[in-house]
Design a protein around this motif. Structure first.
Motif, PDB file in Angstrom:
ATOM      1  N   GLN A 192     -40.099 -42.382  14.361  1.00 39.16           N
ATOM      2  CA  GLN A 192     -39.557 -41.092  14.794  1.00 39.16           C
ATOM      3  C   GLN A 192     -38.695 -40.476  13.695  1.00 39.16           C
ATOM      4  N   ARG A 193     -37.914 -41.311  13.023  1.00 39.06           N
ATOM      5  CA  ARG A 193     -37.113 -40.807  11.910  1.00 39.06           C
ATOM      6  C   ARG A 193     -38.006 -40.250  10.805  1.00 39.06           C
ATOM      7  N   GLN A 194     -39.127 -40.924  10.572  1.00 41.74           N
ATOM      8  CA  GLN A 194     -40.046 -40.448   9.530  1.00 41.74           C
ATOM      9  C   GLN A 194     -40.552 -39.054   9.853  1.00 41.74           C
ATOM     10  N   ARG A 195     -40.890 -38.816  11.101  1.00 44.44           N
ATOM     11  CA  ARG A 195     -41.390 -37.493  11.483  1.00 44.44           C
ATOM     12  C   ARG A 195     -40.295 -36.433  11.370  1.00 44.44           C
ATOM     13  N   VAL A 196     -39.063 -36.802  11.726  1.00 44.22           N
ATOM     14  CA  VAL A 196     -37.958 -35.851  11.587  1.00 44.22           C
ATOM     15  C   VAL A 196     -37.728 -35.515  10.112  1.00 44.22           C
ATOM     16  N   ALA A 197     -37.791 -36.517   9.254  1.00 47.00           N
ATOM     17  CA  ALA A 197     -37.605 -36.269   7.820  1.00 47.00           C
ATOM     18  C   ALA A 197     -38.672 -35.319   7.289  1.00 47.00           C
ATOM     19  N   GLU A 246     -38.658 -24.379  16.318  1.00 49.43           N
ATOM     20  CA  GLU A 246     -39.543 -24.564  17.470  1.00 49.43           C
ATOM     21  C   GLU A 246     -40.960 -24.891  17.016  1.00 49.43           C
ATOM     22  N   GLU A 247     -41.438 -24.190  15.993  1.00 55.80           N
ATOM     23  CA  GLU A 247     -42.789 -24.451  15.490  1.00 55.80           C
ATOM     24  C   GLU A 247     -42.912 -25.878  14.973  1.00 55.80           C
ATOM     25  N   THR A 248     -41.903 -26.339  14.271  1.00 52.77           N
ATOM     26  CA  THR A 248     -41.950 -27.682  13.693  1.00 52.77           C
ATOM     27  C   THR A 248     -41.839 -28.754  14.765  1.00 52.77           C
ATOM     28  N   LEU A 249     -41.000 -28.527  15.766  1.00 56.88           N
ATOM     29  CA  LEU A 249     -40.917 -29.473  16.880  1.00 56.88           C
ATOM     30  C   LEU A 249     -42.280 -29.654  17.531  1.00 56.88           C
ATOM     31  N   ASP A 250     -43.011 -28.558  17.707  1.00 57.37           N
ATOM     32  CA  ASP A 250     -44.339 -28.634  18.323  1.00 57.37           C
ATOM     33  C   ASP A 250     -45.350 -29.292  17.391  1.00 57.37           C
ATOM     34  N   LEU A 251     -45.307 -28.929  16.109  1.00 55.49           N
ATOM     35  CA  LEU A 251     -46.266 -29.454  15.145  1.00 55.49           C
ATOM     36  C   LEU A 251     -46.211 -30.979  15.065  1.00 55.49           C
ATOM     37  N   LEU A 252     -45.011 -31.532  15.090  1.00 58.45           N
ATOM     38  CA  LEU A 252     -44.832 -32.964  14.875  1.00 58.45           C
ATOM     39  C   LEU A 252     -44.561 -33.745  16.156  1.00 58.45           C
ATOM     40  N   GLY A 253     -44.724 -33.099  17.310  1.00 60.99           N
ATOM     41  CA  GLY A 253     -44.522 -33.796  18.569  1.00 60.99           C
ATOM     42  C   GLY A 253     -43.107 -34.286  18.769  1.00 60.99           C
ATOM     43  N   LEU A 254     -42.132 -33.473  18.349  1.00 61.47           N
ATOM     44  CA  LEU A 254     -40.731 -33.870  18.412  1.00 61.47           C
ATOM     45  C   LEU A 254     -39.946 -33.156  19.501  1.00 61.47           C
ATOM     46  N   ASP A 255     -40.612 -32.338  20.311  1.00 62.50           N
ATOM     47  CA  ASP A 255     -39.885 -31.523  21.274  1.00 62.50           C
ATOM     48  C   ASP A 255     -39.030 -32.366  22.210  1.00 62.50           C
ATOM     49  N   GLY A 256     -39.543 -33.497  22.638  1.00 63.49           N
ATOM     50  CA  GLY A 256     -38.782 -34.345  23.551  1.00 63.49           C
ATOM     51  C   GLY A 256     -37.604 -35.042  22.903  1.00 63.49           C
ATOM     52  N   ALA A 308     -49.632 -40.966  15.597  1.00 66.36           N
ATOM     53  CA  ALA A 308     -48.638 -40.099  14.960  1.00 66.36           C
ATOM     54  C   ALA A 308     -49.017 -39.816  13.509  1.00 66.36           C
ATOM     55  N   ALA A 309     -49.576 -40.821  12.815  1.00 70.06           N
ATOM     56  CA  ALA A 309     -50.012 -40.601  11.436  1.00 70.06           C
ATOM     57  C   ALA A 309     -51.115 -39.550  11.375  1.00 70.06           C
ATOM     58  N   GLU A 310     -52.057 -39.614  12.303  1.00 69.65           N
ATOM     59  CA  GLU A 310     -53.123 -38.612  12.339  1.00 69.65           C
ATOM     60  C   GLU A 310     -52.547 -37.224  12.602  1.00 69.65           C
ATOM     61  N   GLU A 311     -51.538 -37.139  13.469  1.00 65.07           N
ATOM     62  CA  GLU A 311     -50.915 -35.846  13.750  1.00 65.07           C
ATOM     63  C   GLU A 311     -50.257 -35.276  12.495  1.00 65.07           C
ATOM     64  N   VAL A 312     -49.522 -36.128  11.762  1.00 70.71           N
ATOM     65  CA  VAL A 312     -48.846 -35.664  10.554  1.00 70.71           C
ATOM     66  C   VAL A 312     -49.863 -35.236   9.507  1.00 70.71           C
ATOM     67  N   LEU A 313     -50.905 -36.021   9.329  1.00 66.26           N
ATOM     68  CA  LEU A 313     -51.924 -35.672   8.342  1.00 66.26           C
ATOM     69  C   LEU A 313     -52.670 -34.405   8.734  1.00 66.26           C
ATOM     70  N   ASP A 324     -30.512 -30.247  14.616  1.00 65.85           N
ATOM     71  CA  ASP A 324     -29.639 -29.855  13.509  1.00 65.85           C
ATOM     72  C   ASP A 324     -30.263 -30.217  12.163  1.00 65.85           C
ATOM     73  N   GLU A 325     -30.927 -31.367  12.108  1.00 64.67           N
ATOM     74  CA  GLU A 325     -31.542 -31.791  10.853  1.00 64.67           C
ATOM     75  C   GLU A 325     -32.675 -30.848  10.444  1.00 64.67           C
ATOM     76  N   LEU A 326     -33.449 -30.408  11.422  1.00 66.89           N
ATOM     77  CA  LEU A 326     -34.533 -29.477  11.122  1.00 66.89           C
ATOM     78  C   LEU A 326     -34.006 -28.136  10.612  1.00 66.89           C
ATOM     79  N   ALA A 327     -32.812 -27.760  11.058  1.00 62.46           N
ATOM     80  CA  ALA A 327     -32.255 -26.466  10.656  1.00 62.46           C
ATOM     81  C   ALA A 327     -31.469 -26.529   9.358  1.00 62.46           C
ATOM     82  N   TYR A 328     -31.023 -27.709   8.957  1.00 63.22           N
ATOM     83  CA  TYR A 328     -30.073 -27.813   7.850  1.00 63.22           C
ATOM     84  C   TYR A 328     -30.617 -27.227   6.545  1.00 63.22           C
ATOM     85  N   GLY A 329     -31.848 -27.574   6.190  1.00 58.32           N
ATOM     86  CA  GLY A 329     -32.408 -27.084   4.933  1.00 58.32           C
ATOM     87  C   GLY A 329     -32.466 -25.570   4.887  1.00 58.32           C
TER      88      GLY A 329
END
Length: 570
Positions: A146-151, A123-133, A176-181, A102-107
């Motif tokens: 995990q909250r940081q990645r969701v934000a 779906e693309e963002t969940l995959d990009l940031l490893g948040l699917d699970g 996770a930092a390397e993934e975000v960068l 819901d947070e990913l969709a709100y904006g």
């Protein structure tokens, strides 16, 4: 894309401007890094891009800030939302929904984007940031990282032209930092997104920057240039740059790869030398007793800390009774095994770093040690007491916790009042807490409101409040989040002094450089289990993810820090 024209910002009641003489441009499709010591106005500059300064923060903005041609003085944040995505230092303040998806969709909902497009981007963002699970997880149950990645993901889904990020990797583990960068790099290179970010952990970010903007001090005129140009004069720099300065390399290296190519001569100079061994100090006899704490300190635990924020490791203090002992600990929360069969002992004078991916169970283990988390199985003892069954006013005589969210410990309206309350709560001499604050945060006045401090400064203030009571066991959850290198060096000095006096320290951290500086042992956690427990150099040297920069540069030699190398060469 972003243009600052002779910008200054002055807040009400301040003696001078928070920033002044800000005059530079962030070109379209570049990653620009904003650096400088804590309290120099980095967050003010970032917030002026999104319009939060001055529309929400107050104060007087002089000069002009434009984003994609829009003047932020005449366009409020909601009128910039389609072009600017912003993530501040505090992810919790960012969330408006209950679950990750819901947070990913709100904006996107707020901008009226079509549902089919919204679904694809989520779906693309969940995959990009490893948040699917984590898509169905309640945000309240996530770890800080995990909250940081969701934000970050929530501002990526609307596909803004500009991303403004304040300490985006501060709560993330190295992987996770390397993934975000890597995601940010892809956005910059492939989509032409403009990224403007502030970060203290330069060892993670500086090599990705197209240019760097340095704020040398409060109210000082910024210095702009390439990463190499700015790092050559910067008062804050990553270990790879410090090692380059020590070795006399020119130009200074920005990456581990560049430094390794030049390090053959330095490795030859260090051949046959062995880094000084780090062993816990023998505890002083008088440290066996703890100073009593008054009821005010106990109230802090009751009011502020109601939530989360293997095998037994051999403590280094042979023959010394451990201050903390965990046996076969299991914790199950929200149908998730947060910890499973965890064992840990911590001896007086020992500093232990808990490391591992976000969500590995580090904060949960600290919570069990301080009585905030009740075990599902196994035992936890601190100073002979069972934490979750011990009255708070008795427990604070044994253990103190500095949580990830420093606001949980800060109640007063000014720094001076907070310090005076900490002295009373700990039955300490007047001025004890103030002296600690002065050491960690030089230049912060007594009349400063804690909410006006940066995230790192609030963390240092919370640390001083807890240290005032001098608990035998000190627990720290991400203690360097938001701290610059100078502030981190002061923190290291304080913690080393406490360990030398016999205090035991357990810190949960993603900061591999901090662990390399002060930890006697590293305990690695994965999915709630202890997967490694041993001397710091044994654990981090063999780990590609958790090795510090100096180790990577000088491998196979086992050096951890620039200070070790400097001492050996001297």
């Amino acid at each position: 894309m972003i243009r600052f024209e002779d910008v200054s910002v002055t807040y009400e009641g301040a003696a001078g401007p928070a920033v002044r003489g800000v005059d530079f441009e962030v070109p379209e499709g570049e990653l620009v890094l904003l650096v400088g010591p804590s309290g120099t106005g980095k967050s003010t500059i970032l917030n002026s891009v999104s319009g939060l300064v001055p529309h929400f923060t107050g104060g007087t903005l002089r000069g002009r800030v434009t984003v994609a041609g829009r003047d932020t003085r005449t366009h409020k944040p909601r009128e910039l939302a389609d072009v600017v995505g912003t993530v501040g230092q505090d992810p919790l303040a960012h969330f408006v929904t209950a679950t990750v998806e819901d947070e990913l969709a709100y904006g996107m909902e707020s901008l009226g984007i079509a549902p089919a497009v919204m679904r694809r981007r989520v779906e693309e963002t969940l995959d990009l940031l490893g948040l699917d699970g984590l898509r169905d997880r309640a945000i309240a149950t996530l770890s800080g990282g995990q909250r940081q990645r969701v934000a970050i993901g929530s501002v990526l889904t609307p596909h803004p032209e500009v991303l403004v990020l304040d300490e985006p990797t501060s709560a993330l583990d190295p992987a996770a930092a390397e993934e975000v960068l890597a995601v940010l790099q892809r956005l910059v290179h492939d989509l032409g997104t403009t990224v403007f970010l502030a970060e203290h952990r330069l060892e993670r970010v500086v090599q990705y920057a197209d240019r760097v903007v340095l704020l040398p001090g409060p109210g000082a005129v910024p210095v702009c240039g390439t990463p190499a140009e700015v790092m050559a004069v910067s008062p804050v720099s990553p270990p790879v740059v410090e090692l380059g300065r020590l070795a006399g390399w020119s130009p200074l290296p920005m990456t581990v790869r560049d430094a390794r190519r030049r390090a053959a001569g330095l490795r030859e100079r260090l051949a046959g030398r062995i880094p000084a061994q780090r062993t816990p100090a023998a505890p002083a006899a008088e440290e066996s007793g703890a100073r009593p704490a008054a009821s005010g300190a106990a109230q802090r635990w009751r009011a502020g800390l109601r939530g989360p924020a293997g095998r037994a490791g051999a403590g280094s203090g042979a023959g010394v009774a451990p201050l903390a002992e965990v046996r076969s600990l299991a914790v199950r929360r929200d149908r998730v095994d947060a910890l499973c069969d965890v064992g840990l002992t911590v001896a007086p004078g020992e500093t232990v770093a808990l490391m591992g991916r976000n969500g590995a169970g580090k904060s949960t283990l600290l919570g069990a040690l301080v009585g905030l988390v009740e075990p599902s199985a196994g035992t936890v003892r601190v100073g002979g007491a069972v934490p979750h069954r011990t009255r708070p006013r008795d427990l604070v005589r044994l253990v103190g916790l500095v949580p990830q969210e420093p606001r949980d410990l800060l109640y007063a309206d000014t720094v001076g009042t907070e310090c005076a309350a900490a002295d009373r709560d700990a039955a300490a001499a007047p001025g004890t807490c103030r002296a600690l604050v002065s050491g960690l945060l030089p230049g912060v006045g007594d009349d400063t409101h804690p909410r006006d401090l940066s995230e790192g400064q609030r963390l240092a203030l919370a640390l001083a409040v807890v240290l005032t009571a001098r608990p035998p066991l000190l627990l720290l959850d991400e203690p360097t989040r938001g701290l610059d290198y100078a502030a981190k060096a002061r923190l290291v000095g304080v913690l080393r002094g406490l360990a030398a006096e016999g205090h035991a320290i357990v810190l949960a951290t993603h900061d591999v450089e901090l662990a390399a500086e002060i930890a006697h042992r590293v305990v690695l956690l994965a999915e709630g289990e202890v997967i490694a427990d041993g001397p710091t150099d044994d654990i981090v040297v063999s780990s590609p993810s958790f090795a510090p920069q100096v180790t990577k540069i000088l491998a196979p030699q086992r050096w951890l820090t620039v200070a070790q190398v400097r001492e050996a060469l001297a």
